[in-house]
Design a protein around this motif. Structure first.
Motif, mmCIF file in Angstrom:
data_model
loop_
_atom_site.group_PDB
_atom_site.id
_atom_site.type_symbol
_atom_site.label_atom_id
_atom_site.label_comp_id
_atom_site.label_asym_id
_atom_site.label_seq_id
_atom_site.Cartn_x
_atom_site.Cartn_y
_atom_site.Cartn_z
ATOM 1 N N ASP A 1 -5.979 5.119 1.297
ATOM 2 C CA ASP A 1 -4.856 6.085 1.613
ATOM 3 C C ASP A 1 -5.108 7.094 2.544
ATOM 4 O O ASP A 1 -4.320 7.443 3.429
ATOM 5 C CB ASP A 1 -4.166 6.600 0.237
ATOM 6 C CG ASP A 1 -3.805 5.575 -0.621
ATOM 7 O OD1 ASP A 1 -3.493 4.558 -0.028
ATOM 8 O OD2 ASP A 1 -3.480 5.827 -1.820
ATOM 9 N N HIS B 1 -2.383 -0.584 9.408
ATOM 10 C CA HIS B 1 -2.754 0.119 8.025
ATOM 11 C C HIS B 1 -3.640 -0.891 7.362
ATOM 12 O O HIS B 1 -3.803 -0.390 6.075
ATOM 13 C CB HIS B 1 -1.576 0.717 7.462
ATOM 14 C CG HIS B 1 -0.941 1.888 8.213
ATOM 15 N ND1 HIS B 1 -1.676 3.207 7.980
ATOM 16 C CD2 HIS B 1 -0.316 2.110 9.132
ATOM 17 C CE1 HIS B 1 -0.864 4.048 8.768
ATOM 18 N NE2 HIS B 1 -0.091 3.399 9.530
ATOM 19 N N PHE C 1 6.572 3.970 4.845
ATOM 20 C CA PHE C 1 7.057 3.711 5.875
ATOM 21 C C PHE C 1 8.586 3.049 5.516
ATOM 22 O O PHE C 1 9.584 3.266 6.009
ATOM 23 C CB PHE C 1 6.362 2.473 6.897
ATOM 24 C CG PHE C 1 5.394 3.222 7.739
ATOM 25 C CD1 PHE C 1 6.022 4.120 8.476
ATOM 26 C CD2 PHE C 1 4.127 3.070 7.597
ATOM 27 C CE1 PHE C 1 4.941 4.947 9.551
ATOM 28 C CE2 PHE C 1 3.109 3.684 8.360
ATOM 29 C CZ PHE C 1 3.624 4.719 9.404
ATOM 30 N N SER D 1 0.895 -1.169 0.029
ATOM 31 C CA SER D 1 0.097 0.045 0.059
ATOM 32 C C SER D 1 0.903 1.209 0.019
ATOM 33 O O SER D 1 2.184 1.443 0.070
ATOM 34 C CB SER D 1 -0.839 0.110 1.290
ATOM 35 O OG SER D 1 -0.077 0.135 2.461
ATOM 36 N N LYS D 2 0.147 2.392 -0.246
ATOM 37 C CA LYS D 2 1.035 3.596 -0.258
ATOM 38 C C LYS D 2 1.704 4.028 1.074
ATOM 39 O O LYS D 2 2.862 4.327 1.367
ATOM 40 C CB LYS D 2 0.059 4.629 -0.714
ATOM 41 C CG LYS D 2 0.656 6.066 -1.027
ATOM 42 C CD LYS D 2 -0.452 7.077 -1.662
ATOM 43 C CE LYS D 2 0.115 8.391 -1.443
ATOM 44 N NZ LYS D 2 -0.793 9.556 -1.458
ATOM 45 N N ALA D 3 0.800 3.700 2.208
ATOM 46 C CA ALA D 3 1.478 3.866 3.750
ATOM 47 C C ALA D 3 2.426 2.928 3.706
ATOM 48 O O ALA D 3 3.505 3.439 4.471
ATOM 49 C CB ALA D 3 0.090 3.720 4.524
ATOM 50 N N ASN E 1 -1.866 7.722 10.768
ATOM 51 C CA ASN E 1 -0.402 8.209 11.108
ATOM 52 C C ASN E 1 -0.555 9.416 12.132
ATOM 53 O O ASN E 1 0.338 9.848 12.767
ATOM 54 C CB ASN E 1 0.145 8.347 9.459
ATOM 55 C CG ASN E 1 0.840 6.913 9.355
ATOM 56 O OD1 ASN E 1 0.727 6.094 9.986
ATOM 57 N ND2 ASN E 1 1.040 7.015 8.007
ATOM 58 N N SER F 1 -5.353 5.848 6.025
ATOM 59 C CA SER F 1 -3.807 5.719 6.520
ATOM 60 C C SER F 1 -3.402 7.000 7.185
ATOM 61 O O SER F 1 -2.548 7.229 7.974
ATOM 62 C CB SER F 1 -3.084 5.203 5.497
ATOM 63 O OG SER F 1 -3.125 3.766 5.447
ATOM 64 N N GLU F 2 -3.524 8.085 6.483
ATOM 65 C CA GLU F 2 -2.969 9.316 6.559
ATOM 66 C C GLU F 2 -3.361 9.700 8.013
ATOM 67 O O GLU F 2 -2.916 10.238 8.863
ATOM 68 C CB GLU F 2 -3.239 10.464 5.444
ATOM 69 C CG GLU F 2 -2.271 10.710 4.884
ATOM 70 C CD GLU F 2 -2.885 11.713 3.564
ATOM 71 O OE1 GLU F 2 -3.132 12.845 3.899
ATOM 72 O OE2 GLU F 2 -2.701 11.379 2.397
#
Lengths: 564, 74
Positions: free
Chosen positions: B39, B34, A387, A381-383, B46, B42-43
């Motif tokens: 997306d 996550h 990381f 995934s993008k996340a 975080n 997820s942001e």
């Protein structure tokens, strides 16, 4: 393509049972003559068992395939008598370097500690390993290898397992007490028996190429994340024997495997990579190319009655970490002595459940580590990618981030700490050699009447239960201690006593002494005078005490052998 | 409180036989947190995580150093 290796063709002989029409009856059959099946056969013959090995081919592995053999696997191969050959032919290495884009961000040393016989890793093409194993097996009268013998059916009865075997000369039947399945990841026998193997398929493809070239690259593992010559993907370089280099390119799931294997596609990729080192044009030739995908999965149990699964047939992991053949050889290491005890009537057949228990535990550790590496190498995934890149970005300057860089956690043996066959400590010990630990090696001297030979601790133990007794001076041992050490065997299971001492001394009462000249054995095992270690035939710690009590040692032997 | 930049992960009651294990345990938790999020989600996770951890650390000088370090080289 160039050839640095000539594949042997093993002699295919007609099975006598085809003409006679008789069913062949043998105690143990191993199906599959890959590294794990052959290792298994050698392990069983060390236990004094005759073994029939059936393989549907008549040569060794085509292409280099398994490349990295880890310290523990080398120690097992030492027990099988080919560790030296593998180490001499192979390329030993301990250092791995990881690059992110253009820069090196992290490096590791697999054996930061001196005084081990075997290096962290040896790279050697799988065909060499198989050739050495076959040669060793052929020299062993107790092992019969039958090539081009393909098992086409399996009938699992109460007391025996019956196989139908197809050969170029006809079909015959084999009846065996025990069947060991080492027929690889696709395991035809697993399918014939209708057994499940569960896990994950990873949606990614990798190109591997064996490249022959004269290059003065050091014997190190180099791993690139997102290099300029192969953007957004990973690349791995390994040096093997005969100036053959293994290069592994991540391609992504959408790549066309047939297209990617074509030399006109592969050669520019390698040129771009080699050019990136110093811009020099290096001459090379392709020797072998393959595109692979992988799965991370295992069977629920590695034992099904009289059938035991070992190696890739039982469990598969991603290649990052070299945990395939290495863990398979440890399966053989674990199973051989147990099967012997069961066949000799000295242990109940439930001891074989402990093979599954302990090796499932190890397989889960391998699966966990290889899945974690895969998640780091190919973020989903993008996340996850953010990381990953943050770790790589911080790694150059900060130690904490370097510890998180995961380009493959290379095969190390599992510490079987949860095994129900360990006897837990009743006194405090420091260090790693807990019950269930694979033994740490150490330099020793063994003195015999003919003189002294220097060697390694692991060469002095294995294949049988051993009790190590630590003493400052073998000459000072009292009669009661010597008597106790000489009578540790239990239920017909022999226990070989060995004294470990910093002082040279002649063997007393027939008990051999190994000289711990540098005190490293005592240090690694946190031993003091009077400390006792009970070691399994597979060089794992079963139990330990601060003072010798023969009854306790015998109880631990009973437990380790499935009798308590 | 100086910023800790050497490996610092551990879990009470666990014995580690490989130096990388505690860090890998953490990283797996992080990535699993996550899993299956968009997306945007997820942001948000975080951002919330940073706030929670920042309050837990509390010491503004330490946080200042960490914030600066995180921004460098991006």
């Amino acid at each position: 393509m160039l050839k640095t290796y000539t594949y042997p063709r093993f002699e295919v002989k007609p099975a006598p049972e085809i003409a006679s029409g008789r069913t062949l009856k043998v105690p143990v059959v191993v199906v599959g003559a890959g590294p794990v099946g052959l290792g298994m056969a050698l392990d069983l013959q060390l236990q004094g068992l005759p073994v029939l090995v059936l393989d549907d081919d008549d040569s060794v592995s085509i292409g280099s395939r398994g490349v990295c053999y880890a310290k523990r696997a080398l120690e097992v191969l030492d027990r099988y008598g080919i560790g030296k050959q593998v180490c001499e032919k192979g390329v030993s290495w301990n250092v791995g370097r990881t690059f992110f884009r253009e820069q090196e961000v992290y490096n590791f040393n697999l054996v930061p500690e001196a005084d081990h016989h075997r290096p962290g890793m040896v790279n050697l093409q799988q065909y060499y390993l198989e050739e050495y194993l076959v040669t060793k097996a052929q020299q062993t009268p107790n092992i019969e290898l039958r090539w081009k013998n393909k098992v086409v059916s399996v009938t699992h009865g109460d007391a025996t397992v019956t196989l139908r075997v197809e050969t170029p000369d006809g079909i015959y039947s084999v009846e065996t007490d025990w069947l060991i399945v080492a027929d690889g990841a696709r395991s035809p026998i697993r399918h014939m028996m209708g057994l499940e193997i569960e896990g994950k398929i990873f949606k990614d493809r990798f190109l591997i190429a064996d490249v022959v070239m004269k290059a003065d690259f050091p014997a190190e593992r180099w791993f690139w994340f997102d290099p300029p010559f192969h953007p957004n993907q990973s690349v791995l370089l390994h040096k093997q024997a005969d100036q053959v280099f293994r290069i592994d390119f991540q391609l992504g799931w959408d790549a066309d495997p047939d297209e990617e294997k074509k030399p006109e596609k592969v050669i520019p990729r390698i040129k771009a990579m080699l050019g990136a080192f110093d811009g020099r044009d290096r001459e090379f030739e392709l020797e072998w190319v393959s595109v692979y995908t992988f799965q991370c999965r295992r069977m629920g149990s590695f034992r099904h009655g009289r059938v035991l699964f070992v190696g890739d047939a039982a469990h598969q992991v991603s290649p990052f970490g070299a945990r395939g053949a290495n863990s398979g050889l440890q399966d053989a290491d674990n199973l051989g002595w147990k099967l012997k005890l069961v066949m000799a009537g000295k242990s109940p057949s439930t001891l074989l459940d402990s093979y599954s228990e302990e090796r499932v535990f190890a397989a889960d550790e391998n699966l966990l580590n290889s899945t974690r590496s895969t998640d780091f190498i190919t973020p989903k995934s993008k996340a996850s990618k953010a990381f990953r890149n943050a770790v790589l970005g911080l790694a150059r300057d900060h130690a904490f981030a370097r510890a998180l860089v995961n380009s493959g956690r290379l095969s190390v043996p599992a510490f079987l700490t949860t095994s129900s066959h360990n006897t837990p400590d009743s006194e405090p010990f420091a260090g790693r050699m807990v019950p269930g630990a694979p033994m740490d090696d150490a330099p020793v001297i063994e003195r015999d009447p003919k003189g002294k030979t220097s060697g390694w601790l692991l060469d002095k133990v294995g294949n049988q239960f051993v009790a190590l007794y630590f003493t400052n001076d073998p000459a000072t041992l009292d009669a009661a201690t010597i008597d106790a050490l000489s009578n540790l065997s239990w239920g017909g299971i022999p226990v070989q006593p060995l004294l470990v001492s910093p002082k040279p001394g002649t063997a007393i009462g027939g008990i051999p002494t190994i000289e711990d000249m540098k005190g490293i054995v005592a240090q690694r095992y946190d031993a003091r005078p009077g400390t006792v270690y009970l070691l399994r035939p597979d060089q794992h710690v079963a139990a330990r005490w601060r003072r010798l009590d023969a009854a306790k040692v015998q109880a631990a032997v009973a437990k380790a052998s499935g009798n308590a | 409180m100086a910023l800790t930049l050497t490996p610092n992960f551990n879990e009470v009651g666990k014995t580690y036989f490989n130096a990388y294990s505690p860090g890998d345990d953490f990283y797996e938790l992080l990535i699993n947190t996550h899993r299956d999020l968009s997306d945007e989600q997820s942001e948000q996770v975080n951002a919330r995580l940073i706030l929670i951890l920042a309050n837990h650390i509390g010491d503004i000088a330490t946080l200042r150093d960490a914030l600066q370090l995180a921004r460098e080289g991006v």
